[in-house]
Design an enzyme around this catalytic site. Structure first.
Site, PDB file in Angstrom:
ATOM      1  N   GLU A 206       3.414  -8.549  -0.092  1.00 18.71           N
ATOM      2  CA  GLU A 206       2.427  -7.383   1.133  1.00 18.71           C
ATOM      3  C   GLU A 206       1.390  -8.154   0.383  1.00 18.71           C
ATOM      4  OE1 GLU A 206       2.855  -4.000   0.146  1.00 18.71           O
ATOM      5  OE2 GLU A 206       4.908  -3.955  -1.501  1.00 18.71           O
TER       6      GLU A 206
ATOM      7  N   SER B 192       2.736   4.168   0.279  1.00 17.83           N
ATOM      8  CA  SER B 192       1.121   3.506   1.005  1.00 17.83           C
ATOM      9  C   SER B 192       0.672   4.201   0.777  1.00 17.83           C
ATOM     10  CB  SER B 192       1.808   3.238   2.548  1.00 17.83           C
ATOM     11  OG  SER B 192       1.052   2.209   3.177  1.00 17.83           O
TER      12      SER B 192
ATOM     13  N   HIS C 169       6.485  -4.619   2.292  1.00 18.00           N
ATOM     14  CA  HIS C 169       5.708  -3.156   2.099  1.00 18.00           C
ATOM     15  C   HIS C 169       6.300  -1.665   1.719  1.00 18.00           C
ATOM     16  CE1 HIS C 169       2.187  -0.347   2.363  1.00 18.00           C
ATOM     17  NE2 HIS C 169       2.649   0.369   3.206  1.00 18.00           N
TER      18      HIS C 169
END
Length: 297
Positions: free
Chosen positions: A238, A144, A268
């Site tokens: 995502e 991320s 995600h």
């Protein structure tokens, strides 16, 4: 079974308590409680340490090669998460790659805005090199925001004329803090974990008055020439799908060896759910194989 696993994970995330764009103190506590509720396997060792003045957690599993190191960068939109919270996923990577993992507890926004995270990442890597670990036996992994931070750090290392690590693998990287990819809108109803509003809130916290298109904040706008082999994994469900695709395209444009893996119908950082999702287990195995393939003596 895989389709059932995907649906179950989607439901779990949609009804979870975490709001990435919510009050920072409250969401940090929720994030920690969620992670702490999952026990670590018995073979995982996690020890607090520091590198270059930056707090880190050293994660080790059985049968590792002590000469190989993965420098790991956790997610959390530059405002949530921590190195201790990352131990579970970091250990999954460590076990498969048979390497020691050092998770960097870089400073978080809004208390420590850009470029604090990049500065901490560079300082930790510089210190690791100073300990005598060759760059050819170091790999970067991030998820991320940590995935975006990996790419930004590689660009910063080039600017500092430091050697690049052997490779980098990123999971669902947040690589565009302008939050302008087409999937931000196109995938909004499919993404059970992130919202455009949450990302914009955290981007403001991290950037302050800095330009969100600044290359060390949004590496999709950087000159990636000279970066090491790059593996990018992302789920098709995502809103950061386009961040991954555009980062891969940018790397290819600048002659970086790059592999893009888009895993269908998963959310995600799906790699964090290897215990309940077969796709996550396969993705982690692929990432470990990529890292090991790029070690050099």
């Amino acid at each position: 079974m895989t389709q059932q696993q995907r649906q179950a994970l989607d439901e779990l995330l949609r009804h979870g308590p975490l709001d990435v764009g919510g009050d920072v103190a409250e969401q940090r506590a929720i994030f920690h409680e969620m992670i702490a509720s999952i026990p670590l396997p018995d073979d995982v060792s996690a020890k607090q340490d520091e590198l270059g003045g930056v707090p880190v957690v050293v994660v080790e599993t059985a049968d590792l090669d002590p000469a190989s190191v993965i420098l790991y960068f956790h997610g959390g939109a530059y405002a949530l998460g921590s190195a201790p919270d990352s131990v579970g996923l970091a250990a999954d990577v460590a076990r498969r790659a048979r390497a020691r993992v050092i998770s960097v507890d870089y400073r978080l926004a809004p208390e420590h805005p850009f470029p604090a995270a990049v500065d901490d990442a560079v300082a930790a890597y510089r210190a690791l090199l100073g300990q005598g670990v060759p760059s050819s036996r170091i790999a970067f992994v991030g998820e991320s925001a940590g995935g975006g931070l990996v790419a930004s750090t590689l660009v910063a290392l080039k600017g500092a004329t430091l050697p690049q690590p052997s490779s980098a693998a990123v999971f669902s990287p947040w690589a565009d803090l302008t939050v302008s990819g087409a999937s931000i809108v196109d995938k909004a109803t499919l993404d059970p974990a992130l919202t455009p509003e949450a990302l914009r809130t955290r981007a403001r916290d991290y950037l302050g008055t800095h330009d969100p298109a600044q290359p060390l904040a949004s590496p999709i706008f950087a000159d990636l020439t000279g970066l090491p082999p790059l593996l990018i994994q992302v789920g098709s469900h995502e809103i950061l799908l386009d961040d991954a695709i555009r980062l891969a395209a940018r790397a290819a444009q600048h002659d970086v060896p790059v592999e893009l893996q888009v895993w269908p119908e998963v959310p995600h950082v799906f790699q964090g759910f290897a215990a309940v999702l077969d796709d996550a287990d396969r993705a982690l195995n692929a990432a470990a194989a990529f890292i090991k393939r790029n070690w050099t003596d």
